[in-house]
Design a protein around this motif. Sequence first.
Motif: not given
Lengths: 313, 249
Positions: A188-191, A213-229
Motif C-alpha cells: 500500500a502506498s499513498d501514490r 529506484f528511489d530516483i524514480i519515486y522522487k520524479l513520480a512524486d514531483a509529477l504526482g505520478a504513479a510508479v510502474g516498472a
Amino acid sequence: MSKILVIAEHDSSTLNPSTAKTVSCAATVDGADIDVLVMAASVGAIAAEAAQIESVARVLTIERKENEHAVAAILAPQIVALSGDYSHVFAPSTTFGKDLMPQVAALLGVNQISDIMLVTGSHAFQRPVYAGNAIVNVEAPPDHIVVATVRTASYPAAAANNSASIVSIDAGVDVPGHTRFVELQSGASDRPDLQTATKVVSGGRALASAENFDIIYKLADALGAAVGASRAAVDAGYVPNEMQVGQTGKIIAPDLYIAIGISGAIQHLTGIKDAGTIVAINKDEEAPIFEVADIGLVTDLFAAVPELTKALA
Amino acid sequence: MKKILVGLKRVVDYNVRVRVKSDGSGVDTDGVKMSINPFDEIALEEALRIRERGEASEVIVVSIGSTDAQQQLRTGLAMGADRAILVESADPLDPLRVARIFKSLVDRESIDLVILGKQAIDGDNNQIGQMLAAIWGRPQATFASNIEFSGDSAKVTREVDAGLETIEVDLPAVITVDLRLNEPRYVKLPDIMKAKKKPLDQLAAADLDAEPGPQIREVSFQPPAERQRGIMVDDVAGLVAALKDKGLA
Ligand SMILES: Cc1cc2nc3c(=O)[nH]c(=O)nc-3n(C[C@H](O)[C@H](O)[C@H](O)COP(=O)(O)OP(=O)(O)OC[C@H]3O[C@@H](n4cnc5c(N)ncnc54)[C@H](O)[C@@H]3O)c2cc1C
Ligand SMILES: Nc1ncnc2c1ncn2[C@@H]1O[C@H](COP(=O)(O)O)[C@@H](O)[C@H]1O
C-alpha cells in the motif's frame, strides 16, 4: 435490446474503477440495459457507489459471508444462477475478471471473449492477440449468452451521476469450500493507483537496484505520478510484482508515460500503447522504445532523472 | 504421490514480431520460429521440481494441436517429463473444447494436479485453466508465483493486481503459473537423446469425449494502430520545455 450484467470488482469496501470502465464498454452495445452485480460480505457502501455509475439501470447485490474474498469457484455459480435474464455478462480484464469469467463461461457451456477493446455490434467485438501485434474482429453466436472481459485501458470510467435502484438478491446456490483465502500482501502506498493514474513514471533493468529506484519515486512524486516498472525490474526484485506494466502485467492508458532505462520490448509496449504522450529516457539511441516515444532523450538516466525532478519540483 | 499433467502449447516464439497478412485472414506464421509457450515451460519446470522433491510420481506433458507439436513435447521430455501425449487436430480448437479435452485426460489418467501457463502468448486468452477447474469442479489457483504442498492441499501465492494473494486449495486442483514462479532449466544434449526413447502417445481430438463450444468466429485480422516516432530533445531542459508545450508539466 441487450441485457448486460456487469460484475463489480471491489476490495470489500470500495468499488474498483475498473467497474465504471466496464460499464462504459457495455454502454456502447446498441440498446444496452445494464445491471451491475455486487457480491460481497457487506455490500452497502460498494452498492451505493455502483448505483452512481452513469447508464446503470439496477444494482443487484448478493450479500453472504462466503463472498468476503473473490474466489472464482464461489462467485461463478452465483453469476450463472442469475445469467438467465441476460444476453451479455461482462467483467473487467483485471486479475479479478480474468480469474473469474472463464469459469462462468465454462459453466454456461460457451466460449469467452477476452479483452474487448471495441464493440462493433451486439455480438461483434475487437480484441488484441499476439501481445497486441494483431487485432482480431470476432463474432459471437447471437443465440448464446456473451461472456466477456473488457480491456479497461480502452475505456474511460463512466461518470458518477446516477442513482440506480439497489436490489438485494438471494442467489441461494451452494458454493464449494475447497478454496480458502489466506492473506493479501499489498505494498500500500499513498501514490496514485497505477491503473487509473493520469501520469506514470516507470523504471527498468537499468536502475540496477532497489535503492536506485528511489530516483524514480522522487520524479513520480514531483509529477504526482504513479510508479510502474518493466518485467526485468520486477524479476530482479527492485520493485513488487503489482508494478509490472505490459502484456502480462498491467495494461494502462495514462496521459503521460515516462519510460526510464526501459528498452521497449513488445511485451512492455503492449501495456502502454494507449498512453497519451510517451517519454523515453535511455542511453542507447537504438533502443526500440524510441520508435514509439513522442519525446525521446538519449542520456544517462542517473544524471538526467534527478535533474528533471529538480526542474519540475 | 501425485500425478501431474502439464500443458505445453506450441506457439510463435516470443521474440518474433508477428505481422498480419495483407488479406487480413490471419497472422503470417510461415517459416516463423515456434516454441513452447513461455509460461508452459515454467509450468513444466515446477512440475519437475515437485517430482524431484519426491512429492510427485509422474509428470505427463500434453499438447493439443497439429502433429508439429511433437517437437515441443520432445523438448518437454528432454527437460525431464516422463511421458507425453499429443492430442491431434488439424484445425485449431476453441478454448472450451481444449478445456474439455484436458478434463477427459484428467479422468483417463487419474490426475491429481494440472499445471498450465496463465496464458498462451498467441491468443492471449488466459482461460483454459479456469475453464478446466470449473468443469472439473475442483479448485483453481491462477497466476501462481509460489506453491507449497502440505498433505492434501496446496498453499499458492498468486500475483494479483493488488499485490500477492495467498490461498489454500484442496487437491486435486488446477494451478496456472506466472512468470516469477521459477526459472526453467536448459535442455542438455544427452537429455535430447534420452528423450527420443520416452513414450509419446498420439490421440485424435475427435476420439476424446470433448464437444466443441459455440464458436466465436474470427472474422478478420488487422494491424494495430501504429504510434508515430516523435521528437528527440537534446537535454533535460529540452525535455521540460517539450512537456510544458503539451501542458504536461
Ligand atoms: C511471456 C513473456 C511475457 C513478458 N511480459 C512482460 C511484461 O508484461 N512487461 C514487461 O516489461 N516485460 C515483459 N516481458 C519481458 C520483455 O521481453 C523484456 O525482457 C523486458 O521488458 C525488458 O525490461 P527492461 O527494458 O527493463 O530491460 P532491458 O531490455 O535490459 O533494457 C534496459 C534498458 O536500459 C538502458 N540503460 C541501461 N543503463 C542506462 C543508463 N544508465 N541510463 C539510461 N538508460 C540505460 C539500456 O540501453 C536498455 O535499453 C515478457 C517476456 C516474456 C517472454
Ligand atoms: N493447445 C494446447 N495444448 C496444450 N496446452 C494448452 C493448449 N492451449 C492452452 N493450453 C494451456 O493452457 C494455458 C492457457 O492458455 P490460454 O487460456 O489459451 O491462454 C497455456 O499456457 C497452456 O498451458
